[in-house]
Scaffold this active site. Structure first.
Site, PDB file in Angstrom:
ATOM      1  N   SER A 143       0.821  -1.217   0.000  1.00  0.00           N
ATOM      2  CA  SER A 143       0.000   0.000   0.000  1.00  0.00           C
ATOM      3  C   SER A 143       0.853   1.265   0.000  1.00  0.00           C
ATOM      4  O   SER A 143       0.394   2.315  -0.437  1.00  0.00           O
ATOM      5  CB  SER A 143      -0.924   0.016   1.222  1.00  0.00           C
ATOM      6  OG  SER A 143      -1.877  -1.000   1.110  1.00  0.00           O
ATOM      7  N   ASP A 194      -1.318   4.913   8.778  1.00  0.00           N
ATOM      8  CA  ASP A 194      -1.042   3.775   7.899  1.00  0.00           C
ATOM      9  C   ASP A 194      -0.672   4.280   6.497  1.00  0.00           C
ATOM     10  O   ASP A 194      -0.876   5.452   6.166  1.00  0.00           O
ATOM     11  CB  ASP A 194      -2.271   2.856   7.847  1.00  0.00           C
ATOM     12  CG  ASP A 194      -1.935   1.477   7.281  1.00  0.00           C
ATOM     13  OD1 ASP A 194      -0.762   1.055   7.366  1.00  0.00           O
ATOM     14  OD2 ASP A 194      -2.839   0.822   6.748  1.00  0.00           O
ATOM     15  N   THR A 196      -1.578   4.329   3.271  1.00  0.00           N
ATOM     16  CA  THR A 196      -2.335   5.122   2.288  1.00  0.00           C
ATOM     17  C   THR A 196      -2.486   6.582   2.714  1.00  0.00           C
ATOM     18  O   THR A 196      -2.053   7.479   1.984  1.00  0.00           O
ATOM     19  CB  THR A 196      -3.707   4.472   1.992  1.00  0.00           C
ATOM     20  OG1 THR A 196      -3.498   3.105   1.635  1.00  0.00           O
ATOM     21  CG2 THR A 196      -4.412   5.185   0.863  1.00  0.00           C
ATOM     22  N   GLU A 337     -10.733   6.609   2.287  1.00  0.00           N
ATOM     23  CA  GLU A 337     -10.246   5.241   2.063  1.00  0.00           C
ATOM     24  C   GLU A 337     -11.100   4.194   2.778  1.00  0.00           C
ATOM     25  O   GLU A 337     -11.340   4.287   3.981  1.00  0.00           O
ATOM     26  CB  GLU A 337      -8.799   5.098   2.560  1.00  0.00           C
ATOM     27  CG  GLU A 337      -8.233   3.712   2.241  1.00  0.00           C
ATOM     28  CD  GLU A 337      -6.909   3.397   2.932  1.00  0.00           C
ATOM     29  OE1 GLU A 337      -6.112   2.654   2.350  1.00  0.00           O
ATOM     30  OE2 GLU A 337      -6.682   3.869   4.071  1.00  0.00           O
ATOM     31  N   ASP A 342      -8.747  -4.415   2.561  1.00  0.00           N
ATOM     32  CA  ASP A 342      -7.430  -5.065   2.527  1.00  0.00           C
ATOM     33  C   ASP A 342      -7.236  -6.020   3.706  1.00  0.00           C
ATOM     34  O   ASP A 342      -6.759  -7.140   3.533  1.00  0.00           O
ATOM     35  CB  ASP A 342      -6.357  -3.972   2.548  1.00  0.00           C
ATOM     36  CG  ASP A 342      -4.952  -4.514   2.718  1.00  0.00           C
ATOM     37  OD1 ASP A 342      -4.492  -5.246   1.824  1.00  0.00           O
ATOM     38  OD2 ASP A 342      -4.316  -4.207   3.744  1.00  0.00           O
ATOM     39  N   HIS A 346      -6.364  -9.947   3.814  1.00  0.00           N
ATOM     40  CA  HIS A 346      -5.237 -10.570   4.524  1.00  0.00           C
ATOM     41  C   HIS A 346      -5.716 -11.693   5.440  1.00  0.00           C
ATOM     42  O   HIS A 346      -5.064 -12.716   5.580  1.00  0.00           O
ATOM     43  CB  HIS A 346      -4.495  -9.530   5.375  1.00  0.00           C
ATOM     44  CG  HIS A 346      -3.565  -8.651   4.592  1.00  0.00           C
ATOM     45  ND1 HIS A 346      -2.389  -9.102   4.051  1.00  0.00           N
ATOM     46  CD2 HIS A 346      -3.646  -7.345   4.258  1.00  0.00           C
ATOM     47  CE1 HIS A 346      -1.786  -8.101   3.419  1.00  0.00           C
ATOM     48  NE2 HIS A 346      -2.533  -7.018   3.523  1.00  0.00           N
ATOM     49  N   ASP A 385      -5.277   0.275  -4.511  1.00  0.00           N
ATOM     50  CA  ASP A 385      -3.815   0.249  -4.643  1.00  0.00           C
ATOM     51  C   ASP A 385      -3.338  -1.107  -5.162  1.00  0.00           C
ATOM     52  O   ASP A 385      -2.319  -1.223  -5.815  1.00  0.00           O
ATOM     53  CB  ASP A 385      -3.149   0.598  -3.314  1.00  0.00           C
ATOM     54  CG  ASP A 385      -3.813  -0.087  -2.124  1.00  0.00           C
ATOM     55  OD1 ASP A 385      -4.759  -0.894  -2.319  1.00  0.00           O
ATOM     56  OD2 ASP A 385      -3.380   0.178  -0.984  1.00  0.00           O
ATOM     57  N   HIS A 386      -4.126  -2.162  -4.853  1.00  0.00           N
ATOM     58  CA  HIS A 386      -3.769  -3.530  -5.249  1.00  0.00           C
ATOM     59  C   HIS A 386      -4.889  -4.459  -4.816  1.00  0.00           C
ATOM     60  O   HIS A 386      -5.808  -4.033  -4.110  1.00  0.00           O
ATOM     61  CB  HIS A 386      -2.466  -3.985  -4.564  1.00  0.00           C
ATOM     62  CG  HIS A 386      -2.528  -3.808  -3.076  1.00  0.00           C
ATOM     63  ND1 HIS A 386      -3.241  -4.658  -2.254  1.00  0.00           N
ATOM     64  CD2 HIS A 386      -2.017  -2.857  -2.264  1.00  0.00           C
ATOM     65  CE1 HIS A 386      -3.148  -4.245  -1.020  1.00  0.00           C
ATOM     66  NE2 HIS A 386      -2.428  -3.147  -0.973  1.00  0.00           N
ATOM     67  N   HIS A 491      -0.770  -9.742  -0.714  1.00  0.00           N
ATOM     68  CA  HIS A 491      -1.343  -9.059  -1.880  1.00  0.00           C
ATOM     69  C   HIS A 491      -1.135  -9.899  -3.137  1.00  0.00           C
ATOM     70  O   HIS A 491      -0.347 -10.839  -3.137  1.00  0.00           O
ATOM     71  CB  HIS A 491      -0.675  -7.698  -2.084  1.00  0.00           C
ATOM     72  CG  HIS A 491      -0.805  -6.794  -0.901  1.00  0.00           C
ATOM     73  ND1 HIS A 491      -0.093  -5.639  -0.756  1.00  0.00           N
ATOM     74  CD2 HIS A 491      -1.567  -6.895   0.222  1.00  0.00           C
ATOM     75  CE1 HIS A 491      -0.413  -5.050   0.372  1.00  0.00           C
ATOM     76  NE2 HIS A 491      -1.302  -5.791   0.991  1.00  0.00           N
TER      77      HIS A 491
END
Ligand SMILES: *[C@@H]1O[C@H](CO)[C@@H](O)[C@H](O)[C@H]1NC(C)=O
Ligand SMILES: *[C@@H]1O[C@H](CO)[C@@H](O)[C@H](O)[C@H]1NC(C)=O
Ligand SMILES: *[C@@H]1O[C@H](CO)[C@@H](O)[C@H](O)[C@H]1NC(C)=O
Ligand SMILES: [Zn+2]
Length: 595
Positions: A143, A194, A196, A337, A342, A346, A385-386, A491
């Site tokens: 990120s 964090d 981002t 965000e 995310d 995970h 972002d991914h 990711h």
């Protein structure tokens, strides 16, 4: 095969892949109406192989045509004209959300609402393109590099917070917007420190330096204060380590520092409500509503008295920023965000993820409503972002090829995230209960927390005996029953979607683009001079020194990555520090799933 066993029986039921689903309803409910137990490679199997090969050839042909088409289109996609006057830009980031997260959530929404298959999410209706996400150090970004591509419009290494691969600071669109007279805001559900959010208003060599990021974000860095509004979690990085819930390495009081830099500070739901939807908000504003992350939406929705929702924070920010810029000739830049999509990836937790994505969809609805009603011209651009988790709504759980089924219905009875259930069990376990009590506790969590009643004895005792594995095991139980597949706890390299409220104004993002082009769009839309900020940062970079925890002098951007963990070459493979995906196998039980 035991045809009578319920479809969602247990993790070792190899029947799952042989269940035939005869009715469309069953696609969503996980309740098959007809079964067969054909294990042989039949003619149908080979016919499927034939169809598969044909599909690949056809797909290749479509891709070739699409490339030609896009080349033809590209000539028309010359840089769009930004609006001539005052404008607002809302940049939304769905951290870790790949295309399959949308398939997952859309089917879940349809099932839950009893909606037809044509029903879309709000976000679906605003798709304009795709972003390629690799970083300078890896084909799989993190990120930090992902957000640096947005903030600086440059590729950098995994872990970089708005610094380039040669470890120079790069000016960000938010910093440049502030200098140009825009107001600025960051709204997130994770720690505001964090990667981002950090990438828009701080510069450090390694994303782990969240203590330093906290200081910079409230203005203790070369540019002074650049953010007018911050909502999110991460309070523990702002409290001196003498305070009870601090996670800082030093005794700096960053809340006091923020107040010295004129921030109004709030840290609870009631104070948030006192902002009266934004009309009573005074700038600059720092609102930190959780020590670390704001709980997952699936947990938070039953704790609304403690934590605001993403869309509520976004709405307050939009109203306050709009009012504060009413008489200005410049509007605002706001980043919103959906941070924890995310995290659910995970954790490989599909129940947590659908609620995170729905919360993001709701926040996007709020943003779109704002843009429709606000007199100032504006745009919403959204991307990820991914991708996280390598999510597939179709895992192969067995040696035989799986049926084309996955079951969103299996997610509907979950009331809590695996994260929350694991934390609760960890807490309970530490009180040294008896074996029987432990099992009862876990059983109860599975029934009421995951909404699973067909659990096996093994599933219960594996968690009861090994609380450290509870998070992944709970998540795995609900993944198997919904047939959600995950290929990693980290990711993936998948392309992610780009959305916009205004495809014409965002014409340069239509089609398939590099993530840095999203960053270019942001600065171009606002017409701000990011390069001037970079020059200023580089000049001050040499002058400013700070002390680290041990009193040693270090650059203001913190420590460089150690030699060996230097992420500046093409060869370094950044890791995600996650656990091994097939934990169950390590623990030795036979899941019958052909791992
Ligand atoms: C805030 O300002 C006061 C008064 O100038 C000063 O004593 C204090 O050290 C400052 N706090 C921080 C954390 O910088
Ligand atoms: C929601 O919270 C209330 C009060 O804290 C609690 O009694 C209830 O069991 C919770 N519901 C769920 C589904 O967790
Ligand atoms: C969810 O719970 C309801 C009520 O207990 C039950 O009827 C339904 O079958 C459950 N759904 C799934 C998919 O297990
Ligand atoms: Zn991640």
């Amino acid at each position: 095969m035991a045809g009578d066993r319920p479809l969602l029986a247990s993790r070792n039921s190899s029947e799952i892949s042989n269940d035939r689903v005869a009715e469309e309803d069953a696609l969503l409910t996980g309740r098959p109406t007809k079964r067969s137990s054909n294990m042989k490679r039949s003619w149908a199997f080979w016919r499927e192989i034939g169809v598969f090969v044909w599909a690949i050839v056809a797909t290749a042909a479509v891709i070739v045509l699409a490339v030609f088409y896009q080349k033809a289109q590209d000539s028309k996609h010359t840089s769009p004209k930004p609006p001539s006057g005052k404008r607002n830009l809302i940049f939304m980031v769905s951290d870790g959300m790949g295309p399959t997260s949308l398939s997952l959530t859309r089917s879940f929404m349809q099932f839950q609402n009893g909606a037809p298959w044509s029903e879309q999410l709000v976000i679906d209706q605003h798709l304009i393109g795709q972003s390629r996400t690799r970083s300078s150090s890896s084909l799989i970004t993190d990120s930090a590099a992902g957000a640096t591509a947005f903030s600086c419009a440059q590729k950098s290494y995994n872990g970089a917070i708005s610094v380039t691969p040669d470890h120079e600071p790069c000016g960000t669109v938010l910093e440049a917007a502030k200098k140009a007279g825009y107001m600025t805001g960051l709204v997130v559900t994770t720690r505001i420190t964090d990667a981002t959010p950090a990438c828009f208003a701080s510069h450090v060599h390694q994303r782990g330096e969240e203590d330093r990021i906290a200081e910079q974000m409230v203005g203790d860095y070369p540019l002074g204060r650049v953010v007018d509004l911050m909502f999110g979690g991460g309070r523990c990085h702002f409290l001196p380590n003498s305070a009870e819930h601090s996670c800082r390495g030093d005794n700096k009081d960053v809340v006091e520092l923020a107040k010295n830099n004129s921030f109004n500070y709030i840290d609870n739901r009631k104070a948030f409500d006192d902002l009266k939807g934004g009309s009573a908000l005074e700038f600059p504003m720092l609102g930190l509503f959780a020590e670390t992350d704001i709980p997952y939406e699936i947990d938070r929705r039953n704790e609304t008295d403690k934590y605001p929702a993403l869309h509520e924070m976004a709405e307050v920010a939009l109203k306050a920023l709009s009012e504060a810029t009413r008489d200005s000739d410049k509007g605002f830049f706001l980043m919103v965000e959906g941070s924890r999509i995310d995290h659910a990836g995970h954790h490989n937790d599909p129940a947590a993820q659908v609620h995170e994505v729905l919360a993001y969809d709701k926040a996007m609805t709020s943003v779109l409503d704002f843009l429709k009603n606000d007199p100032t011209e504006g745009i919403m651009v959204s991307t990820s972002d991914h991708e996280t988790g390598g999510l597939a709504t179709a895992p192969q759980l067995h040696v035989t090829y799986p049926e084309y089924v996955w079951f969103p219905g299996a997610l509907t009875n979950a009331t809590h995230s695996a994260e929350r259930l694991a934390a609760e069990y960890m807490n309970y376990f530490s009180s040294n209960p008896s074996d029987a009590a432990k099992k009862t506790f876990v059983q109860n969590a599975i029934e009421t927390g995951l909404g699973i009643t067909d659990y096996s004895d093994d599933e219960v005792s594996n968690i009861a005996n090994d609380p450290a594995s509870a998070l992944y095991r709970y998540a795995d139980m609900i993944s198997r029953r919904s047939q959600s597949g995950w290929s990693t706890h980290g990711h993936s390299a998948a392309d992610v979607n780009i959305y916009s409220s205004d495809p014409e104004a965002a014409l340069s993002l239509v089609g398939n683009h590099e993530n840095t082009e999203v960053g270019e769009f942001l600065r171009n839309y606002l017409e701000v001079d990011v390069k001037a900020v970079t020059r200023e940062l580089k000049k001050k970079d040499k002058e400013l020194k700070m002390l680290d925890v041990t009193g040693k002098e270090v650059g203001w951007m913190g420590k460089l990555p150690e030699e060996g963990e230097r992420l500046d070459g093409q060869t370094h493979i950044a890791s995600y520090g996650g656990d091994f995906k097939k934990r169950g196998v390590v623990h030795g039980e036979d899941c019958g799933c052909g791992h």
